[in-house]
Design a protein around this motif. Structure first.
Motif, PDB file in Angstrom:
ATOM      1  N   ARG A  99     -31.160  -1.296   2.408  1.00 48.56           N
ATOM      2  CA  ARG A  99     -31.666  -2.533   2.997  1.00 48.56           C
ATOM      3  C   ARG A  99     -30.520  -3.356   3.536  1.00 48.56           C
ATOM      4  NH1 ARG A  99     -34.191  -6.763   0.525  1.00 48.56           N
ATOM      5  NH2 ARG A  99     -32.977  -6.193  -1.280  1.00 48.56           N
ATOM      6  N   VAL A 100     -30.700  -3.873   4.726  1.00 44.26           N
ATOM      7  CA  VAL A 100     -29.725  -4.815   5.253  1.00 44.26           C
ATOM      8  C   VAL A 100     -30.469  -6.092   5.607  1.00 44.26           C
ATOM      9  CG1 VAL A 100     -28.101  -3.104   6.157  1.00 44.26           C
ATOM     10  CG2 VAL A 100     -29.965  -3.915   7.590  1.00 44.26           C
TER      11      VAL A 100
ATOM     12  N   GLU B  80     -25.089  -5.409   3.905  1.00 39.33           N
ATOM     13  CA  GLU B  80     -25.672  -4.261   3.202  1.00 39.33           C
ATOM     14  C   GLU B  80     -26.099  -4.740   1.816  1.00 39.33           C
ATOM     15  OE1 GLU B  80     -23.071  -0.799   3.116  1.00 39.33           O
ATOM     16  OE2 GLU B  80     -23.961  -0.248   1.207  1.00 39.33           O
TER      17      GLU B  80
ATOM     18  N   ALA C 232     -29.179  -3.550  -0.617  1.00 36.40           N
ATOM     19  CA  ALA C 232     -29.426  -2.548  -1.649  1.00 36.40           C
ATOM     20  C   ALA C 232     -30.244  -1.419  -1.072  1.00 36.40           C
ATOM     21  CB  ALA C 232     -30.172  -3.180  -2.824  1.00 36.40           C
TER      22      ALA C 232
END
Lengths: 356, 363
Positions: free
Chosen positions: A330-331, A325, A327
């Motif tokens: 977003r992954v 994970e 930010a």
């Protein structure tokens, strides 16, 4: 004095004056101090020892050489018994190939990790380290932990110090000081092969110090331990670090703060609690030079925030995780570029370390 | 005067103070200041509500305009949908059975639907679940209805209210400053118009919340400018119930090359909002966007609202949000207790419905 009657502010002032904190005072901080107070004090300590605001990280990958684990501790997920159809054991060549893939992506440190088992010959472990190190002489091979050495010793009838010497000759560059000492006696009951191991754990740490193998000390919490058990563990790390500092650098290069997804028996650790423990570790163990936060469980956002609250290291990129994970939803894989963005965004200076 | 003293003496912060705070390298000191302001102004409650979202359509005339959006589709584009009124009523009834006190409804700017579509669905839902507050439409939709159906803003709002509409959502503010607005949504309703819609609603007694989308191309001065414009409006009308910073999610948008805001920046925005927006009581940390963990940490950085047990949120999930769609109430309560605060379930306009004192097992 009763923990509930103490003044957290006074205890934190003592910590900032670099006076020794008593165990009951430390337990008070663990139990009652607010995140803002703990983090502000811990952040201040970091600024004193690291005024340039440098934050280290390593590009690395963990290679799991076997998922078989004999003790099957209930809080640990992802390992299986020997007869499970999902069980695997890599050959040293297979492990080296995975390490080489990571090195091609820029990894300078390879962590060898596996379950605790007593059925593999000692030579397998040495060959594992040797093969990876021969294939990739420039990388730091970090591997194993005191609990594995403890488990292995019985069938192999070598002294702990000799075993560490063998690993050093094979190419081992660093060790994770994990396992036994953590936390509560109630949890120790679960550590089925690892009862009463403080002395053995210490023997491994001293062996590593003697052979010049630096270690990362873990602080694992969230397994049902009490506040006293937490702080006792941190105090022990502080003592051990003082004792084993010999002619060279101290044995623990950093203190890594993390918790695990320990399953339904243990309530999840919140972001607030994670940051509180990062700060507490910095305050109680000022003689380990770096405190490392981890993005693996709480995500990159929380790990980054810890950089103003006691941490000055982001650990490794752990390239084997392709869905960290990062930010804002977003992954993806944690990359060196993402590490540097997070560190710079926090007003700090990134320092890429080759290993520990 | 240093910011600390201003906070202690309840003195208003300036734009320069705001920029200084935005540029501070000392995150927890900023948090401590914001937490102090929060304690002095609004106390220890952390509000949440039991709500559900119905995004009635994703067909949007602005689908190529707003570069931060992954939700809107052009008319005829694959993946477009518009719920029928029956579908919306069925969803609303199911949510009402689950105990929601509010349904939050926003959608795209549909090019074809008559105004009666909107008043009809509001009326039908309100008839089916009269106890539920309908918090519907953002300023962007109200402006669109006004232009498309040739009515004044007042007339649009009054006709919606007559159908059963309760309050406006805060969406569509994006970032007011033209330098940023032009880069992320050139051609969309301006910041001035957003403020005009809100001003009109407040004059009619219709409450709103207000927002700011952050974490894309803005600089500290744009953030401060946005917050101060909202503060000015609030001085004038007092109609903003909450300020909700919206984290930009890059995935699947036309700005997918941007990395998105960090946790550090999420917390900084919350703290600066608490410090600058001295006249808005609720600063909301929307856990759907910034993750339950950062939302919990933000409770120490000035936030006092954590949204709710949101159901079926689509807009952020099209933009790649990985958070769960429903936060169970027990998890929400524990998260608030662990931050040392008191959960207070609220209705849409911040009446407290129930206060949850911590239980011994939870702490």
């Amino acid at each position: 004095m009763n923990v509930n009657e103490m003044d957290c502010g006074e205890i934190l002032m003592k910590a900032l004056a670099e006076q020794r904190i008593r165990p009951d005072e430390a337990a008070c901080l663990s139990q009652r101090a607010s995140l803002l107070d703990l983090a502000a004090a811990a952040g201040e300590l970091v600024r004193r020892v690291n005024p340039a605001g440098e934050v280290g990280y390593t590009v690395n990958r963990t290679v799991v050489y076997s998922n078989v684990c004999d003790p099957q501790c209930p809080y640990c997920r992802g390992t299986v018994t020997r007869d499970d159809p999902r069980a695997f054991t890599l050959t040293p060549e297979e492990a080296a190939s995975r390490a080489a893939e990571a090195a091609a992506q820029g990894a300078t440190q390879i962590i060898l990790q596996g379950g605790h088992r007593t059925d593999l010959p000692w030579e397998y472990y040495l060959e594992l380290v040797r093969t990876v190190k021969e294939r990739l002489p420039q990388v730091q091979v970090m591997g194993f932990s005191p609990t594995e050495i403890t488990v292995l010793r019985f069938p192999h009838e070598k002294s702990i110090c000799q075993m560490i010497g063998d690993l050093k000759v094979a190419g081992l560059g660093a060790m994770w000081a994990g396992g036994a000492p953590s936390l509560s006696s109630r949890i120790l009951e679960y550590r089925r092969l690892l009862k009463g191991p403080w002395e053995t754990w210490l023997e491994v740490v001293q062996g590593c110090a003697k052979h010049g193998i630096p270690m990362v000390a873990p602080f694992v919490f969230g397994l049902g331990e009490t506040h006293h058990e937490r702080v006792n563990y941190l105090f022990r790390l502080r003592e051990v670090q003082a004792v084993t500092t010999g002619d060279g650098a101290p044995v623990f290069r950093s203190l890594a703060i993390f918790n695990l997804d320990a399953g339904p028996d243990f309530p999840p650790v919140s972001g607030q609690e994670y940051l509180r423990m990062v700060a507490l570790a910095r305050l109680l163990v000022p003689n380990i030079p770096h405190v490392a936060s981890s993005f693996l469980y709480h995500g990159a956002k929380v790990a980054q925030v810890s950089l103003d609250g006691g941490a000055d290291d982001m650990g490794g990129t752990q390239l084997e995780f392709d869905r960290a994970e990062l930010a804002a939803g977003r992954v993806g894989a944690m990359t060196a570029a993402e590490m540097e963005r997070l560190i710079r965004d926090a007003g700090r200076v990134p320092v890429r370390r080759a290993g520990i | 005067m240093p910011v600390y003293e201003k906070v202690m003496s309840d003195e208003r912060l300036t734009a320069e103070d705001g920029i200084k705070l935005m540029e501070s390298p000392n995150l927890f000191a900023l948090g401590a200041l914001a937490d102090l302001a929060r304690q002095r102004r609004v106390g220890d409650y952390v509000y949440f509500n039991n709500n559900a979202h119905i995004n009635y359509s994703n067909i949007c005339a602005l689908s190529k305009v707003c570069k931060f959006c992954a939700f809107g589709k052009a008319h005829g584009e694959p993946g477009g949908y518009t719920y029928t009124i029956d579908q919306m009523v069925a969803k609303a009834q199911a949510y009402a059975r689950a105990g929601v006190t509010e349904i939050h409804m926003v959608g795209g700017l549909h090019p074809d639907m008559p105004f009666s579509f909107y008043t009809d669905f509001i009326r039908a839902i309100k008839e089916a679940v009269p106890q539920v507050h309908l918090k519907c439409f953002s300023a962007v939709e109200i402006d669109y209805f006004s232009r498309k159906f040739r009515m004044s803003l007042e007339e649009v709002l009054l006709r919606l209210r007559e159908a059963g509409h309760g309050s406006l959502t805060g969406g569509g503010a994006e970032m007011f400053h033209p330098e940023v607005h032009d880069r992320i949504c050139r051609g969309k309703m301006s910041g001035e118009r957003y403020l005009e819609v809100h001003r009109t609603a407040h004059r009619l007694g219709i409450p709103t919340t207000c927002t700011m989308m952050y974490g894309h191309v803005e600089e500290p001065r744009h953030v401060v400018d946005h917050m101060l414009k909202l503060r000015e409006l609030q001085d004038e009308t007092g109609g903003e119930n909450a300020f909700i910073p919206l984290a930009f999610h890059p995935t699947n948008t036309a700005m997918a090359d941007l990395p998105g805001p960090t946790g550090w920046y999420d917390l900084k925005i919350i703290a600066v909002a608490r410090l600058l927006l001295d006249n808005i009581k609720a600063i909301k940390s929307y856990w759907i966007m910034i993750s339950p963990r950062i939302a919990q940490i933000s409770l120490s950085f000035g936030a006092n609202d954590i949204d709710g047990t949101v159901r079926e949120e689509k807009i952020y999930h099209f933009a790649g949000a990985t958070t769960p769609m429903l936060q169970e109430k027990e998890d929400l309560l524990r998260l608030i207790w662990e931050a040392g605060r008191i959960p207070a379930e609220r209705d849409t306009v911040y009446n407290v419905l129930k206060v949850y004192e911590p239980t011994a097992s939870a702490v």
